[in-house]
Design a protein around this motif. Sequence first.
Motif, PDB file in Angstrom:
ATOM      1  N   SER A   4       0.891  -1.147   0.000  1.00 25.44           N
ATOM      2  CA  SER A   4       0.000   0.000   0.000  1.00 25.44           C
ATOM      3  C   SER A   4       0.935   1.204   0.000  1.00 25.44           C
ATOM      4  CB  SER A   4      -0.883  -0.010   1.241  1.00 25.44           C
ATOM      5  OG  SER A   4      -0.109   0.137   2.397  1.00 25.44           O
ATOM      6  N   ALA A   5       0.681   2.135  -0.848  1.00 21.04           N
ATOM      7  CA  ALA A   5       1.658   3.180  -1.135  1.00 21.04           C
ATOM      8  C   ALA A   5       1.972   4.043   0.077  1.00 21.04           C
ATOM      9  CB  ALA A   5       1.143   4.057  -2.262  1.00 21.04           C
TER      10      ALA A   5
ATOM     11  N   ASP B  21      -1.018  -9.578  -0.110  1.00 20.99           N
ATOM     12  CA  ASP B  21      -1.547  -8.678   0.907  1.00 20.99           C
ATOM     13  C   ASP B  21      -0.781  -8.748   2.212  1.00 20.99           C
ATOM     14  OD1 ASP B  21      -3.574  -7.951  -0.910  1.00 20.99           O
ATOM     15  OD2 ASP B  21      -4.662  -9.771  -0.388  1.00 20.99           O
ATOM     16  N   VAL B  22       0.457  -9.108   2.138  1.00 18.15           N
ATOM     17  CA  VAL B  22       1.330  -9.130   3.314  1.00 18.15           C
ATOM     18  C   VAL B  22       2.640  -8.483   2.904  1.00 18.15           C
ATOM     19  CG1 VAL B  22       2.663 -10.594   4.892  1.00 18.15           C
ATOM     20  CG2 VAL B  22       0.362 -11.277   4.222  1.00 18.15           C
ATOM     21  N   GLY B  23       3.229  -7.738   3.845  1.00 20.89           N
ATOM     22  CA  GLY B  23       4.589  -7.304   3.604  1.00 20.89           C
ATOM     23  C   GLY B  23       4.713  -6.066   2.759  1.00 20.89           C
ATOM     24  N   PRO B  24       4.273  -4.906   3.280  1.00 11.78           N
ATOM     25  CA  PRO B  24       4.422  -3.675   2.510  1.00 11.78           C
ATOM     26  C   PRO B  24       5.887  -3.295   2.293  1.00 11.78           C
ATOM     27  CG  PRO B  24       3.621  -3.202   4.721  1.00 11.78           C
ATOM     28  CD  PRO B  24       3.594  -4.689   4.555  1.00 11.78           C
ATOM     29  N   PHE B  25       6.794  -3.810   3.103  1.00 12.83           N
ATOM     30  CA  PHE B  25       8.203  -3.438   2.961  1.00 12.83           C
ATOM     31  C   PHE B  25       9.017  -4.486   2.219  1.00 12.83           C
ATOM     32  CE2 PHE B  25       6.553  -1.316   6.728  1.00 12.83           C
ATOM     33  CZ  PHE B  25       6.966  -0.010   6.531  1.00 12.83           C
ATOM     34  N   SER B  26       8.398  -5.605   1.858  1.00 18.46           N
ATOM     35  CA  SER B  26       9.159  -6.696   1.250  1.00 18.46           C
ATOM     36  C   SER B  26       8.193  -7.646   0.560  1.00 18.46           C
ATOM     37  CB  SER B  26       9.962  -7.438   2.323  1.00 18.46           C
ATOM     38  OG  SER B  26       9.126  -7.806   3.405  1.00 18.46           O
TER      39      SER B  26
ATOM     40  N   ARG C 148       0.887   1.582   7.054  1.00 15.69           N
ATOM     41  CA  ARG C 148       1.034   0.480   6.102  1.00 15.69           C
ATOM     42  C   ARG C 148       0.902  -0.893   6.754  1.00 15.69           C
ATOM     43  NH1 ARG C 148       6.525   1.719   2.866  1.00 15.69           N
ATOM     44  NH2 ARG C 148       5.742   0.148   1.435  1.00 15.69           N
ATOM     45  N   VAL C 149       1.158  -0.973   8.067  1.00 11.84           N
ATOM     46  CA  VAL C 149       1.100  -2.290   8.712  1.00 11.84           C
ATOM     47  C   VAL C 149      -0.180  -2.484   9.529  1.00 11.84           C
ATOM     48  CG1 VAL C 149       3.612  -2.417   8.811  1.00 11.84           C
ATOM     49  CG2 VAL C 149       2.367  -1.582  10.806  1.00 11.84           C
ATOM     50  N   LEU C 150      -1.045  -1.456   9.547  1.00  9.57           N
ATOM     51  CA  LEU C 150      -2.254  -1.556  10.376  1.00  9.57           C
ATOM     52  C   LEU C 150      -3.412  -2.166   9.591  1.00  9.57           C
ATOM     53  CD1 LEU C 150      -2.137   1.988  12.046  1.00  9.57           C
ATOM     54  CD2 LEU C 150      -1.310  -0.193  13.000  1.00  9.57           C
ATOM     55  N   PRO C 151      -4.213  -3.019  10.250  1.00 17.17           N
ATOM     56  CA  PRO C 151      -5.403  -3.552   9.571  1.00 17.17           C
ATOM     57  C   PRO C 151      -6.389  -2.431   9.271  1.00 17.17           C
ATOM     58  CG  PRO C 151      -4.922  -4.763  11.616  1.00 17.17           C
ATOM     59  CD  PRO C 151      -4.062  -3.542  11.621  1.00 17.17           C
ATOM     60  N   LYS C 152      -7.264  -2.691   8.312  1.00 10.10           N
ATOM     61  CA  LYS C 152      -8.311  -1.729   7.946  1.00 10.10           C
ATOM     62  C   LYS C 152      -9.115  -1.310   9.163  1.00 10.10           C
ATOM     63  CE  LYS C 152     -10.056  -1.313   3.346  1.00 10.10           C
ATOM     64  NZ  LYS C 152     -10.102  -2.173   2.185  1.00 10.10           N
TER      65      LYS C 152
END
Lengths: 346, 346
Positions: free
Chosen positions: A13-14, A43-48, B267-271
Amino acid sequence: MSQEKQSHDAYASAGVDIAAAERLISRFADLARGTRRPEVIADVGPFSGLFRLGAYRDPVLVASTDSVGTKVKLAAVLGRYEGLGHDLVNHCVNDILTAGAEPLFFLDYIGGSGVTDEAKLALVGGVAAACREAGCALLGGETADMPGLYATGDFDLVGFVLGVVEREAVIDGSRIREGDVLLGLPSDGLHTNGYSLVRKVFDVGFDGDTEEERERLNRTYPGLDVSLGEALLASHRCYYRDLKPVLPQLRGIAHITGGGIPGNVPRVLPKGLGARIDKSAWETPPLFRLIQERGNIAEEEMYRTFNMGIGIVLAVAAADAEAVRSQLPGALVVGEVVRGKGVVWG
Amino acid sequence: MSQEKQSHDAYASAGVDIAAAERLISRFADLARGTRRPEVIADVGPFSGLFRLGAYRDPVLVASTDSVGTKVKLAAVLGRYEGLGHDLVNHCVNDILTAGAEPLFFLDYIGGSGVTDEAKLALVGGVAAACREAGCALLGGETADMPGLYATGDFDLVGFVLGVVEREAVIDGSRIREGDVLLGLPSDGLHTNGYSLVRKVFDVGFDGDTEEERERLNRTYPGLDVSLGEALLASHRCYYRDLKPVLPQLRGIAHITGGGIPGNVPRVLPKGLGARIDKSAWETPPLFRLIQERGNIAEEEMYRTFNMGIGIVLAVAAADAEAVRSQLPGALVVGEVVRGKGVVWG
């Protein structure tokens, strides 16, 4: 802020607050999604990027990184970017194929300045298409806009591939014996090596008058079916799908990159063994003869700089050679393994 | 030939015919050897790096790529290269740490023009030292000299990290609940973000008069213990060793990179969940205040561009917060998880 990094990790997610950048990232993500394998954890791992390996007895991970070199300069003159993505992926995939590895996933990096969104999409589009063809997932990537470092419109394109092979199936050259047959598979043009020399020979890709450079690249020459530019931008061929069925019969695989046949074939041979290569076994494609003639380049330098028409060389037991050759379209016997070292011609 | 690629795959026998390049490659190989883990398969794979994964129940591979951005320009002015290697490795290792992964191996790429052997060795030396500190192997790399693409002395530095985590131990933020405590760990300076802005503020790293730029970087300012240049080149801190013992208790990890706290924590938080961050929970280091003052930068832009003193943010169940905090040197409660979205200050 002039530096702007755009992650296109498949499911990021940006973290960027500019709408246009977000749209671009979302299109990168779409391209990555088109390469998804079931092992990719979405849908896991915004940094990797995350990839579930699955069941192997004794998995060996095989990794390589490379760039496409100054071929980027020619592509920029002609505004033809997508092929570079194929070059990048295919070069990296071939590199790990030399160990017998199946490519699992790929990550790309575009560093540059003032590269248009269209060009970036074409680059990543080419990367994604080549990933799909090789069956590997585009797991992530990064785009960095750095005006202080690159001239406007310039960019570097870097890739990373991760593959896997069972320990017992690793191809390491150790089983190569005197008398083994060397098979060669045809290249598609220069692949990704020798472009600095080619640019000098034809005076292209030097940020000179782009219109004049474009004209020079659009010329046709006797023997070439296509324009010079088309011929020079032909994409690095990927050998993974062709070689996959015969991997158990291969004792060594040399990817013909910088250094050509003499620089690369000996790298996979055990100590005490060399390669006798018969140049007359294949016809040197006209593009190489054109470069040699226009640049007045010595034969030896040609073979040390370019692949000269052979993109990959395989070492096979003499008893298996015909069976392997007949399964590989275009494969030719190009030589044999001999006592000694390096490459001897003849 | 002006383009020259130097592979430093750990066990590559050189495909380059220049003696100096061979010596350099051999020193790269020595540096890589110093990072070797038992899983690295030596003397195999001249075209790639091989790593035996070992026994996992359900291994998830975690990968990331990044560059150090225009921090390279400041390092070049001061001739201080080694720290960039630490920046690169530590940034990448932190990125995969957010998923709970242990770093296994790293590959680096240096694209540039006219970079001295000493500078290249310092860069790869820094990469190798940081790999050793994080316990990961430097499995390979590539150096490409491309005068047409980079100005003389300029370079880009790109890295790839591969890590592993058991499927059941993947940290993905999904267990984060309203009321969870957010802990922050201190950064060491700017890490690798915001350098394009900083370069404008202090007018450095623009290929101007290097001597004048050097003087500006060697200045000291009230509040800074070291010169401006030293403060700006402080290396990206690696959080892997600190966080390793508490990973099972962490529900989410946000690496504070480009976009700062508001760009990365959500970015790591659930909706449906956001973060309430209390800026007064930590003291903003003087370097950030100096940048803000000299550049006349709005508070919001500061928090969107820089880490402001917090390099990583952890989400922990309220019941575990004190136990986790007490095991992490310098850790502070910086906020909590609330209903909503994004970051609210207060």
